[in-house]
Design a protein around this motif. Sequence first.
Motif, PDB file in Angstrom:
ATOM      1  N   LYS A  32       0.851  -1.186   0.000  1.00  0.00           N
ATOM      2  CA  LYS A  32       0.000   0.000   0.000  1.00  0.00           C
ATOM      3  C   LYS A  32       0.886   1.234   0.000  1.00  0.00           C
ATOM      4  O   LYS A  32       1.772   1.369   0.842  1.00  0.00           O
ATOM      5  CB  LYS A  32      -0.911   0.001   1.223  1.00  0.00           C
ATOM      6  CG  LYS A  32      -1.872   1.182   1.241  1.00  0.00           C
ATOM      7  CD  LYS A  32      -2.768   1.162   2.475  1.00  0.00           C
ATOM      8  CE  LYS A  32      -3.671   2.382   2.490  1.00  0.00           C
ATOM      9  NZ  LYS A  32      -4.515   2.438   3.693  1.00  0.00           N
ATOM     10  N   ASN A  40     -11.727   6.489  -7.201  1.00  0.00           N
ATOM     11  CA  ASN A  40     -12.407   5.866  -6.062  1.00  0.00           C
ATOM     12  C   ASN A  40     -11.430   5.193  -5.111  1.00  0.00           C
ATOM     13  O   ASN A  40     -11.822   4.821  -4.000  1.00  0.00           O
ATOM     14  CB  ASN A  40     -13.421   4.830  -6.570  1.00  0.00           C
ATOM     15  CG  ASN A  40     -14.491   5.447  -7.441  1.00  0.00           C
ATOM     16  OD1 ASN A  40     -14.877   6.589  -7.227  1.00  0.00           O
ATOM     17  ND2 ASN A  40     -14.958   4.706  -8.435  1.00  0.00           N
ATOM     18  N   TYR A  41     -10.177   5.004  -5.533  1.00  0.00           N
ATOM     19  CA  TYR A  41      -9.209   4.275  -4.717  1.00  0.00           C
ATOM     20  C   TYR A  41      -8.123   5.183  -4.137  1.00  0.00           C
ATOM     21  O   TYR A  41      -7.189   4.686  -3.506  1.00  0.00           O
ATOM     22  CB  TYR A  41      -8.556   3.167  -5.544  1.00  0.00           C
ATOM     23  CG  TYR A  41      -9.542   2.144  -6.055  1.00  0.00           C
ATOM     24  CD1 TYR A  41      -9.936   1.075  -5.254  1.00  0.00           C
ATOM     25  CD2 TYR A  41     -10.098   2.254  -7.329  1.00  0.00           C
ATOM     26  CE1 TYR A  41     -10.841   0.140  -5.715  1.00  0.00           C
ATOM     27  CE2 TYR A  41     -11.010   1.326  -7.795  1.00  0.00           C
ATOM     28  CZ  TYR A  41     -11.381   0.266  -6.988  1.00  0.00           C
ATOM     29  OH  TYR A  41     -12.291  -0.659  -7.438  1.00  0.00           O
ATOM     30  N   THR A  42      -8.219   6.475  -4.362  1.00  0.00           N
ATOM     31  CA  THR A  42      -7.205   7.411  -3.863  1.00  0.00           C
ATOM     32  C   THR A  42      -7.864   8.466  -2.990  1.00  0.00           C
ATOM     33  O   THR A  42      -8.846   9.081  -3.391  1.00  0.00           O
ATOM     34  CB  THR A  42      -6.471   8.095  -5.035  1.00  0.00           C
ATOM     35  OG1 THR A  42      -5.884   7.090  -5.867  1.00  0.00           O
ATOM     36  CG2 THR A  42      -5.369   9.004  -4.512  1.00  0.00           C
ATOM     37  N   ASP A  58      -5.469   2.924  -2.114  1.00  0.00           N
ATOM     38  CA  ASP A  58      -5.964   1.664  -1.560  1.00  0.00           C
ATOM     39  C   ASP A  58      -5.548   0.459  -2.396  1.00  0.00           C
ATOM     40  O   ASP A  58      -5.533  -0.664  -1.899  1.00  0.00           O
ATOM     41  CB  ASP A  58      -7.496   1.703  -1.452  1.00  0.00           C
ATOM     42  CG  ASP A  58      -7.958   2.683  -0.376  1.00  0.00           C
ATOM     43  OD1 ASP A  58      -7.170   2.945   0.546  1.00  0.00           O
ATOM     44  OD2 ASP A  58      -9.088   3.193  -0.477  1.00  0.00           O
ATOM     45  N   ILE A  59      -5.248   0.664  -3.664  1.00  0.00           N
ATOM     46  CA  ILE A  59      -4.841  -0.458  -4.527  1.00  0.00           C
ATOM     47  C   ILE A  59      -3.389  -0.811  -4.239  1.00  0.00           C
ATOM     48  O   ILE A  59      -2.512   0.058  -4.317  1.00  0.00           O
ATOM     49  CB  ILE A  59      -4.999  -0.082  -6.012  1.00  0.00           C
ATOM     50  CG1 ILE A  59      -6.444   0.292  -6.322  1.00  0.00           C
ATOM     51  CG2 ILE A  59      -4.550  -1.228  -6.909  1.00  0.00           C
ATOM     52  CD1 ILE A  59      -6.658   0.787  -7.738  1.00  0.00           C
TER      53      ILE A  59
END
Length: 534
Positions: free
Chosen positions: A264, A325-327, A341-342
């Motif tokens: 991460k 959506n992942y930051t 998050d990825i």
Amino acid sequence: MKRIFSLLIVLVSAITFAQKPIFTSAKIKSATIYSNSAELNHTASATIPSGTSEIVIKNVADFVNENTIQIGAPANVTVLSVQFTRNFISEYEIDESNPLIKRVRDSIMLIEKEMGKIANEKVSYSKTIDLLDKNQNVAGQNSGLNVTELIKLVDYYRAKRNELSNLVDTLIEKENKLKDKLSKLNSKLELNTQKQEKSSQGKLVLQVMTDVASSVNLDINYITANASWSPFYDLRADNINSPINLMYKAKVVQNTGIDWKKVKLTLSSGNPNQNNTAPILQAWFLRYGYPRTYGYVNDDAKMNEVVVTGYGVKKDAAPQSSISNYTTINENQLNVSFDIDIPYDILSNGKAHSVALKDLKLPATYKYYAVPKVEKEAFLLAEISEYSKFNLLPGEANIIFEGMYVGKTMINPNQTSDTLNLSMGRDKKIAIKREKIADKSGTKFLSGYKEQTFTYDITVKNNKKEAIELLLKDQYPISTDKEITIELLDNGKAKVNVETGILTWDVKLSAGETKKYRISYKVKYPKDKFIDNL
């Protein structure tokens, strides 16, 4: 006396445990990357006996700032000391369970056994040959043998000696082949061992103490200098009436000696290594010295604000809209950080790895910009207002306009202006010409002065199918010497900045329309002087 003896036993036991290191490997969990360093977080587990133990943690970075090492341990374990090293050598360090190393060692053992057998056979054959040679001397002194028996003995000796010599030569040839195989296997073993040592070149040596033997989990945190990141962008626009799709990306580089697998990432604009001491002003004392020589700076270059390179390469225009959506962007008092998050795989090879951060839509107002004195082409600028809320950082940007890659530009949000101008490339459908008018320009000599007049016509034509707005700039010189006087004769109805000499026109051109602007200025200075940048 018994108490002293018991204490001695405890001390001896503690020293014994300390002399047998417990080896374990750290697993990287997350990384916070700065512009010139990274903070790495690891986990490690080990089974330790009661008393004092030495734990050697492998698989940490090649370089570690020892002042930043933090070890998290359970409450029943006391960490006495922590040391970073790259030179911890022990026979326990090499993992013999590695199948590659085990296979090579087994092959080496078999070849060494075979070479031992060959060495024994060579000795046996050599001793037999020595015995035959000695018997030859004895037989030569024995006068009781007749000629026939002597011939038989000589034939036997020659045949047997040749047979034994050939067997020795065969063994030597076989031994040389085995030596070559052994050399290759040793090289392979050394290579595999180096690979294993390379992956765990950095090590942390911990001295710990506990009252109860147990399995413990350790949290490890430290800063290493062998990692960095820098922002870059993709700017996409379909036309001059659409917003800009900005893909916020990062180039992550790490050469820490360990590969980051499924880690991460957090990218921070901060710098943990910078000097954080606030400056203090001291008294300013003037003193005599030697005059300095300054190089000439071309003021014209200051107008060359927009530079774009590269043309005509097709780019995929599909934005990765789901990455946002992942930051998570965290704006602190002193810096901005991006939590991703990825999980990513970042190899320790010194190569740039692209990491997608955010996909943003920037509302933009488009206009054309031209400085024909410097560039004979018009640039398309996108004006972004309230750009501070997007947390942009200085970096390079790829420009994709109308589905085509048209070049690169720089984004610099560290400015005082309320509007951020992004260059979207050159537009060759806007023709611009700046030419000197000979009959309106010339030089006159008046008494002790020289007077030069300069007149230029600037022609702009819109060859596009739609109307455009163009910000046109030119300039006339400014004097810093009282002997040099400058008079602006014709400003072409431009907005004049008398402090900088910049002339500005807000030009509106319909499709196919042409407009012309004339500027003229006069420079007067002593005729025995020379102005080198006029």
